[in-house]
Design an enzyme around this catalytic site. Structure first.
Site, PDB file in Angstrom:
ATOM      1  N   SER A   1      45.479 -11.438  -6.294  1.00  0.00           N
ATOM      2  CA  SER A   1      45.312 -10.056  -5.907  1.00  0.00           C
ATOM      3  C   SER A   1      44.351  -9.144  -6.725  1.00  0.00           C
ATOM      4  CB  SER A   1      46.702  -8.909  -7.022  1.00  0.00           C
ATOM      5  OG  SER A   1      45.979  -8.651  -7.924  1.00  0.00           O
TER       6      SER A   1
ATOM      7  N   TRP B   1      56.909 -19.307 -15.914  1.00  0.00           N
ATOM      8  CA  TRP B   1      57.723 -21.075 -16.088  1.00  0.00           C
ATOM      9  C   TRP B   1      57.144 -21.714 -16.485  1.00  0.00           C
ATOM     10  CZ3 TRP B   1      55.812 -26.022 -14.437  1.00  0.00           C
ATOM     11  CH2 TRP B   1      56.399 -26.231 -13.820  1.00  0.00           C
TER      12      TRP B   1
ATOM     13  N   ASP C   1      56.260 -14.222  -7.695  1.00  0.00           N
ATOM     14  CA  ASP C   1      55.916 -13.718  -9.016  1.00  0.00           C
ATOM     15  C   ASP C   1      56.896 -15.176 -10.088  1.00  0.00           C
ATOM     16  OD1 ASP C   1      55.216 -12.438 -11.004  1.00  0.00           O
ATOM     17  OD2 ASP C   1      56.419 -10.521 -10.896  1.00  0.00           O
TER      18      ASP C   1
ATOM     19  N   ARG D   1      59.127  -4.240  -7.493  1.00  0.00           N
ATOM     20  CA  ARG D   1      58.420  -3.204  -7.472  1.00  0.00           C
ATOM     21  C   ARG D   1      57.395  -3.630  -6.259  1.00  0.00           C
ATOM     22  NH1 ARG D   1      57.186  -3.884 -12.875  1.00  0.00           N
ATOM     23  NH2 ARG D   1      56.109  -5.795 -13.720  1.00  0.00           N
TER      24      ARG D   1
ATOM     25  N   ARG E   1      60.746 -10.984  -3.229  1.00  0.00           N
ATOM     26  CA  ARG E   1      59.998 -11.128  -4.565  1.00  0.00           C
ATOM     27  C   ARG E   1      61.174 -12.292  -5.610  1.00  0.00           C
ATOM     28  NH1 ARG E   1      56.175  -7.386  -7.357  1.00  0.00           N
ATOM     29  NH2 ARG E   1      55.420  -8.505  -9.378  1.00  0.00           N
TER      30      ARG E   1
ATOM     31  N   GLU F   1      43.625  -7.357  -8.492  1.00  0.00           N
ATOM     32  CA  GLU F   1      43.522  -6.663  -9.992  1.00  0.00           C
ATOM     33  C   GLU F   1      43.744  -8.246 -10.389  1.00  0.00           C
ATOM     34  OE1 GLU F   1      45.517  -5.312  -7.382  1.00  0.00           O
ATOM     35  OE2 GLU F   1      44.243  -3.929  -7.861  1.00  0.00           O
ATOM     36  N   ASN F   2      43.709  -9.090 -10.213  1.00  0.00           N
ATOM     37  CA  ASN F   2      43.902 -10.630 -10.629  1.00  0.00           C
ATOM     38  C   ASN F   2      42.628 -11.044 -11.386  1.00  0.00           C
ATOM     39  OD1 ASN F   2      46.770 -12.102  -9.001  1.00  0.00           O
ATOM     40  ND2 ASN F   2      46.728 -10.720 -10.536  1.00  0.00           N
TER      41      ASN F   2
HETATM   42  C1  FPP Z   1      51.846 -14.563  -9.912  1.00  0.00           C
HETATM   43  O1  FPP Z   1      52.460 -15.261 -10.733  1.00  0.00           O
HETATM   44  C2  FPP Z   1      51.248 -15.199  -9.323  1.00  0.00           C
HETATM   45  C3  FPP Z   1      49.842 -15.294  -8.848  1.00  0.00           C
HETATM   46  C4  FPP Z   1      49.362 -14.382  -9.278  1.00  0.00           C
HETATM   47  C5  FPP Z   1      49.577 -16.492  -8.194  1.00  0.00           C
HETATM   48  C6  FPP Z   1      50.925 -17.124  -7.368  1.00  0.00           C
HETATM   49  C7  FPP Z   1      49.506 -18.268  -6.308  1.00  0.00           C
HETATM   50  C8  FPP Z   1      50.458 -19.717  -6.328  1.00  0.00           C
HETATM   51  C9  FPP Z   1      51.583 -19.774  -6.395  1.00  0.00           C
HETATM   52  C10 FPP Z   1      49.254 -21.116  -6.154  1.00  0.00           C
HETATM   53  C11 FPP Z   1      49.354 -21.069  -4.765  1.00  0.00           C
HETATM   54  C12 FPP Z   1      48.014 -20.237  -4.619  1.00  0.00           C
HETATM   55  C13 FPP Z   1      47.493 -21.067  -3.220  1.00  0.00           C
HETATM   56  C14 FPP Z   1      45.675 -20.763  -3.501  1.00  0.00           C
HETATM   57  C15 FPP Z   1      47.617 -21.061  -1.782  1.00  0.00           C
HETATM   58  P1  FPP Z   1      52.528 -14.126 -12.319  1.00  0.00           P
HETATM   59  O2  FPP Z   1      50.934 -15.851 -12.669  1.00  0.00           O
HETATM   60  O3  FPP Z   1      51.817 -13.781 -12.419  1.00  0.00           O
HETATM   61  O4  FPP Z   1      53.824 -14.865 -13.449  1.00  0.00           O
HETATM   62  P2  FPP Z   1      54.357 -14.167 -15.022  1.00  0.00           P
HETATM   63  O5  FPP Z   1      54.466 -12.057 -14.452  1.00  0.00           O
HETATM   64  O6  FPP Z   1      55.096 -15.359 -14.934  1.00  0.00           O
HETATM   65  O7  FPP Z   1      53.617 -13.857 -15.760  1.00  0.00           O
END
Ligand code: FPP
Length: 247
Positions: free
Chosen positions: A73, A33, A28, A200, A194, A75-76
């Site tokens: 996920s 970032w 997460d 969570r 996490r 949900e994404n």
């Molecule tokens: C959650 O952070 C992260 C994700 C939904 C994607 C994670 C994917 C990678 C690290 C790339 C690797 C990918 C593959 C296919 C191997 P967020 O975007 O929800 O962060 P935020 O809470 O800061 O918005």
């Protein structure tokens, strides 16, 4: 930089403490970032993929057998078309590079989740990675993609019900049900990291995490390093795990 190219020639020396067999991670903080740097969210995912590459090689080098990561996920899909598209491109890149390098790097790749909603190209690449992984000796990266813990349990229940109705399955118990999950044959994770400051489970490995320890950090995933993984392994190693028993 290619995702599956090792930067350092010398493998890290094995940690003196017990090394977990299976670590899972909720990656997460990619979006934050990127936003902090005035970049589009997809740049955060690209940086996150790079961070994953580094911790993956580190896990292999210290003897971890399975690393399971939450990349997309169920949900994404609610995210923008641009962000969803960028995550699909990253999966494709990871798959192509893994297929090409898994024998050399000793890292198998398995995509966990409901692949039915992915493009035929991604499904074919995922099948090829799985097929090739069968011939490779080494650790395994499980990429959870279009994955949800509840969805996985419902898909498993449906498959079991079909098998039971057709006389192919006997009475249900925990071991038999586990065999219907995407994680069949994979031991449960000892602990789940996490990043990003939230505490969570977000529908990740709901069945498999029954006895998992959690380790939370405010570090955003793209900033995560092998040293953070070492700290997590050491911290979790100091905890007493009783699995419901008494001292
Ligand atoms: C959650 O952070 C992260 C994700 C939904 C994607 C994670 C994917 C990678 C690290 C790339 C690797 C990918 C593959 C296919 C191997 P967020 O975007 O929800 O962060 P935020 O809470 O800061 O918005």
């Amino acid at each position: 930089m290619p995702l599956f190219t090792k930067e350092t020639a010398a493998p890290a020396s094995p940690a003196p403490r017990a090394v977990p067999v299976h670590i899972a991670a909720i990656m997460d903080g990619n979006g934050r970032w990127a936003v902090k740097r005035g970049l589009p969210r997809k740049a955060g995912h690209a940086a996150g993929a790079e961070a994953l590459r580094k911790v993956l090689y580190h896990c292999r080098d210290i003897g971890v057998k399975y690393l399971t990561v939450y990349a997309f996920s169920t949900e994404n899909w609610k995210r923008s078309e641009e962000e969803v598209g960028a995550l699909m491109v990253l999966l494709k890149k990871y798959l192509i590079e893994a297929i090409d390098s898994m024998e050399r790097e000793h890292i198998k790749l398995y995509v966990m989740g409901d692949l039915g909603r992915l493009s035929p190209e991604l499904r074919a690449l995922s099948d090829r990675a799985l097929e090739k992984s069968r011939t490779v000796e080494g650790m395994q990266l499980n990429v959870c993609f279009n994955y949800g813990g509840r969805d996985e349990i419902v898909r498993a229940a449906r498959k079991y019900a079909e098998d039971f109705a057709a006389g192919r399955a006997g009475a249900l118990d925990e071991a038999l049900f586990s065999a219907y999950l995407d994680s069949a044959d994979i031991p449960d994770p000892e602990f789940i990291i996490r990043t990003g400051g939230e505490q969570r489970t977000s529908n990740f490995l709901l069945w498999q995490s029954a006895y998992a320890e959690y380790w939370f950090t405010d570090t955003l995933w793209p900033d995560i390093t092998p040293a953070d993984f070492d700290r997590a392994i050491a911290a979790v190693g100091r905890r007493e795990r009783r699995y419901g028993g008494a001292k």
